[in-house]
Design a protein around this motif. Structure first.
Motif, PDB file in Angstrom:
ATOM      1  N   GLU A  99       0.721  -1.003  -0.105  1.00 17.42           N
ATOM      2  CA  GLU A  99       0.023   0.149  -0.003  1.00 17.42           C
ATOM      3  C   GLU A  99       0.838   1.143  -0.001  1.00 17.42           C
ATOM      4  O   GLU A  99       0.814   2.051   0.880  1.00 17.42           O
ATOM      5  CB  GLU A  99      -1.033  -0.133   1.123  1.00 17.42           C
ATOM      6  N   LYS A 100       1.687   1.324  -0.989  1.00 20.42           N
ATOM      7  CA  LYS A 100       2.562   2.455  -1.178  1.00 20.42           C
ATOM      8  C   LYS A 100       3.539   2.668  -0.124  1.00 20.42           C
ATOM      9  O   LYS A 100       3.845   3.716   0.427  1.00 20.42           O
ATOM     10  CB  LYS A 100       1.867   3.835  -1.409  1.00 20.42           C
ATOM     11  N   ARG A 101       4.054   1.630   0.634  1.00 18.24           N
ATOM     12  CA  ARG A 101       4.954   1.449   1.724  1.00 18.24           C
ATOM     13  C   ARG A 101       3.984   2.008   3.024  1.00 18.24           C
ATOM     14  O   ARG A 101       4.664   2.149   4.184  1.00 18.24           O
ATOM     15  CB  ARG A 101       6.290   2.295   1.545  1.00 18.24           C
ATOM     16  N   THR A 102       2.934   2.244   3.073  1.00 18.36           N
ATOM     17  CA  THR A 102       2.296   2.865   4.337  1.00 18.36           C
ATOM     18  C   THR A 102       1.875   1.498   5.257  1.00 18.36           C
ATOM     19  O   THR A 102       1.897   1.660   6.538  1.00 18.36           O
ATOM     20  CB  THR A 102       0.858   3.336   4.063  1.00 18.36           C
TER      21      THR A 102
ATOM     22  N   LEU B 113      11.328   8.136  -4.080  1.00 13.16           N
ATOM     23  CA  LEU B 113      11.537   8.075  -2.761  1.00 13.16           C
ATOM     24  C   LEU B 113      10.819   9.402  -1.999  1.00 13.16           C
ATOM     25  O   LEU B 113      10.366   9.200  -1.118  1.00 13.16           O
ATOM     26  CB  LEU B 113      12.865   8.169  -2.139  1.00 13.16           C
ATOM     27  N   HIS B 114      10.370  10.350  -2.897  1.00 13.72           N
ATOM     28  CA  HIS B 114       9.983  11.451  -2.567  1.00 13.72           C
ATOM     29  C   HIS B 114       8.573  11.370  -1.921  1.00 13.72           C
ATOM     30  O   HIS B 114       8.128  12.148  -1.001  1.00 13.72           O
ATOM     31  CB  HIS B 114       9.890  12.528  -3.646  1.00 13.72           C
ATOM     32  N   ARG B 115       7.819  10.519  -2.389  1.00 12.46           N
ATOM     33  CA  ARG B 115       6.292  10.130  -2.086  1.00 12.46           C
ATOM     34  C   ARG B 115       6.608   9.574  -0.650  1.00 12.46           C
ATOM     35  O   ARG B 115       5.399   9.536  -0.054  1.00 12.46           O
ATOM     36  CB  ARG B 115       5.859   8.950  -2.904  1.00 12.46           C
ATOM     37  N   TYR B 116       7.530   8.991   0.059  1.00 10.77           N
ATOM     38  CA  TYR B 116       7.417   8.346   1.198  1.00 10.77           C
ATOM     39  C   TYR B 116       7.890   9.359   2.427  1.00 10.77           C
ATOM     40  O   TYR B 116       7.988   8.879   3.526  1.00 10.77           O
ATOM     41  CB  TYR B 116       8.341   7.043   1.134  1.00 10.77           C
ATOM     42  N   LEU B 117       8.145  10.534   2.099  1.00 10.07           N
ATOM     43  CA  LEU B 117       8.805  11.276   3.107  1.00 10.07           C
ATOM     44  C   LEU B 117       7.898  11.699   4.366  1.00 10.07           C
ATOM     45  O   LEU B 117       8.225  11.726   5.550  1.00 10.07           O
ATOM     46  CB  LEU B 117       9.295  12.781   2.708  1.00 10.07           C
ATOM     47  N   GLN B 118       6.712  11.838   4.016  1.00  9.81           N
ATOM     48  CA  GLN B 118       5.576  12.124   5.048  1.00  9.81           C
ATOM     49  C   GLN B 118       5.408  10.969   6.024  1.00  9.81           C
ATOM     50  O   GLN B 118       4.866  11.114   7.155  1.00  9.81           O
ATOM     51  CB  GLN B 118       4.124  12.515   4.353  1.00  9.81           C
ATOM     52  N   LEU B 119       5.817   9.723   5.678  1.00  9.90           N
ATOM     53  CA  LEU B 119       5.729   8.459   6.588  1.00  9.90           C
ATOM     54  C   LEU B 119       6.504   8.666   7.821  1.00  9.90           C
ATOM     55  O   LEU B 119       6.336   7.976   8.761  1.00  9.90           O
ATOM     56  CB  LEU B 119       6.046   7.307   5.880  1.00  9.90           C
ATOM     57  N   LEU B 120       7.577   9.602   7.807  1.00 11.36           N
ATOM     58  CA  LEU B 120       8.363   9.885   9.000  1.00 11.36           C
ATOM     59  C   LEU B 120       8.042  11.111   9.661  1.00 11.36           C
ATOM     60  O   LEU B 120       8.904  11.423  10.746  1.00 11.36           O
ATOM     61  CB  LEU B 120       9.967   9.910   8.694  1.00 11.36           C
ATOM     62  N   ASP B 121       6.973  11.664   9.292  1.00  6.69           N
ATOM     63  CA  ASP B 121       6.531  13.025   9.966  1.00  6.69           C
ATOM     64  C   ASP B 121       6.421  12.926  11.456  1.00  6.69           C
ATOM     65  O   ASP B 121       5.650  11.971  11.817  1.00  6.69           O
ATOM     66  CB  ASP B 121       5.350  13.564   9.252  1.00  6.69           C
ATOM     67  N   GLY B 122       6.653  13.821  12.152  1.00 10.98           N
ATOM     68  CA  GLY B 122       6.421  13.828  13.824  1.00 10.98           C
ATOM     69  C   GLY B 122       7.412  12.721  14.570  1.00 10.98           C
ATOM     70  O   GLY B 122       7.338  12.571  15.621  1.00 10.98           O
TER      71      GLY B 122
END
Length: 372
Positions: A160-163, A227-236
């Motif tokens: 699921e797009k690495r989520t 890789l740019h699509r996955y940056l938000q997965l590390l937010d916070g």
């Protein structure tokens, strides 16, 4: 050419879809299909493989009426074969067409790889499953390209797009165990990302963010790739997860990138496979099951197609069983992949996960024969 019926209430897919020669892209995800194998295929396979499955009538409860009739016909023929004393031939052919994987247990392995988990990962990305896969053939033609394409597709679909989960594949020969699954602050975590120089995690993310902004400006659209699509997965996150080898080198920074140090190349024969998730352990195991099946399919495709240079059939190789012609005397049973169990333990050495266990690889058992 394109059909999108995702997230509806479909229970079956009509076999007539297989008679649409111009249909290139089909999205059936998010439907509760009766045929569980078909449901897995729509989440992880090429449209072509799905249509081939429908054309063959499928298997299980969700097949089309034509498929049911075909199954009944085969059953009658099989019963007749028993009367004639030739009942075993069809079963043998079906079994021979299955892919073969042998499990090497920790107790049989003189030097098993171990992954130690630090307590800090519990609050960041707590779940990890690992194993070793030996006997992969990536040298001929486009074998390596197909392997990398398949991994990308799994990230898009079942992950699921690495989520839901993230896959990392490494060259086993370039790894120094034991490994540690740990967390580090963004300004302390250093990695040599694939195709880049060594960099701190916080600088890498800043760099990727700038590249994403530039990409948006150039293409004048909101979507970004790579890789740019996955940056938000590390937010916070105050700490970032990482897999570290015995020399203290970070070989994996999920869900962003692997390390150039353990990069897979054409001469790689043995793989270290890693799946991580912040969701649950089962999704890690399901993804690993599918990854091993996919690699087994690609390995057999490579062996059967004895290619020397580029091949145009890459998309065909990504999913679905290869059709065996008995006249070709192809015997994939002679080329088993070996899956070595890897133990994931806590800092006191207590077992957290062993993969593959007795209950693993059952989700792909219709296509895979596992020797335990």
């Amino acid at each position: 050419q394109s059909l999108d019926v995702a997230n509806n209430q479909l229970r079956e897919l009509p076999a007539a879809l297989a008679d649409c020669p111009r249909l290139k892209e089909a999205n059936f995800r998010g439907n509760q299909l009766k045929d569980k194998r078909l449901e897995k295929m729509v989440n992880g396979c090429q449209t072509k493989a799905i249509l081939e499955y429908l054309r063959a009538g499928g298997r299980g409860k969700g097949k089309a009426e034509a498929g049911r009739e075909e199954a009944r016909k085969k059953k009658r023929e099989k019963q007749q074969q028993k009367k004639d004393g030739a009942d075993g031939e069809q079963d043998e052919l079906e079994e021979a067409s299955k892919l073969l994987v042998k499990v090497l247990h920790v107790s049989e392995n003189p030097a098993p790889l171990v992954v130690k988990v630090s307590p800090g990962v519990k609050d960041v990305r707590p779940f990890i499953v690992c194993c070793v896969l030996k006997g992969v053939n990536l040298k001929p033609g486009n074998a390596l390209k197909r392997f990398l394409s398949a991994q990308t597709k799994l990230h898009e679909d079942i992950c699921e797009k690495r989520t839901a989960a993230t896959i990392a594949t490494h060259d086993l020969q370039l790894i120094r165990g034991p490994l540690t699954y740990d967390v580090r602050p963004p300004d302390e975590l250093k990695i040599m990302p694939l195709g880049r120089k060594e960099i701190k995690a916080k600088d890498l993310l800043r760099q990727l963010q700038l590249e994403a902004e530039e990409q948006r400006k150039q293409k004048k659209r909101q979507n970004v790739s790579g890789l740019h699509r996955y940056l938000q997965l590390l937010d916070g996150k105050d700490n970032y997860p990482c897999l570290v080898d015995a020399e203290g080198v970070v070989i994996s920074f999920p869900p962003i990138t692997n390390s150039e140090k353990t990069k897979i190349r054409k001469d790689t024969r043995d793989l270290f496979l890693e799946v991580t998730s912040d969701t649950n352990l089962q999704i890690c195991k399901d993804v690993m099951d599918t990854l091993i099946l996919k690699i087994a399919e690609l390995n057999r495709f490579t062996l059967e197609n004895k290619e020397d240079s580029g091949s145009d059939n890459e998309s065909d190789a990504l999913c679905g069983p290869v059709n065996l012609n008995p006249s070709q005397n192809v015997q994939p049973m002679n080329f088993p992949l070996v899956v070595e169990q890897v133990r994931v333990v806590d800092t006191d050495g207590n077992l957290k996960v062993l993969y593959p266990s007795k209950t693993d690889l059952t989700t792909v058992s219709s296509l895979l024969t596992v020797i335990r």
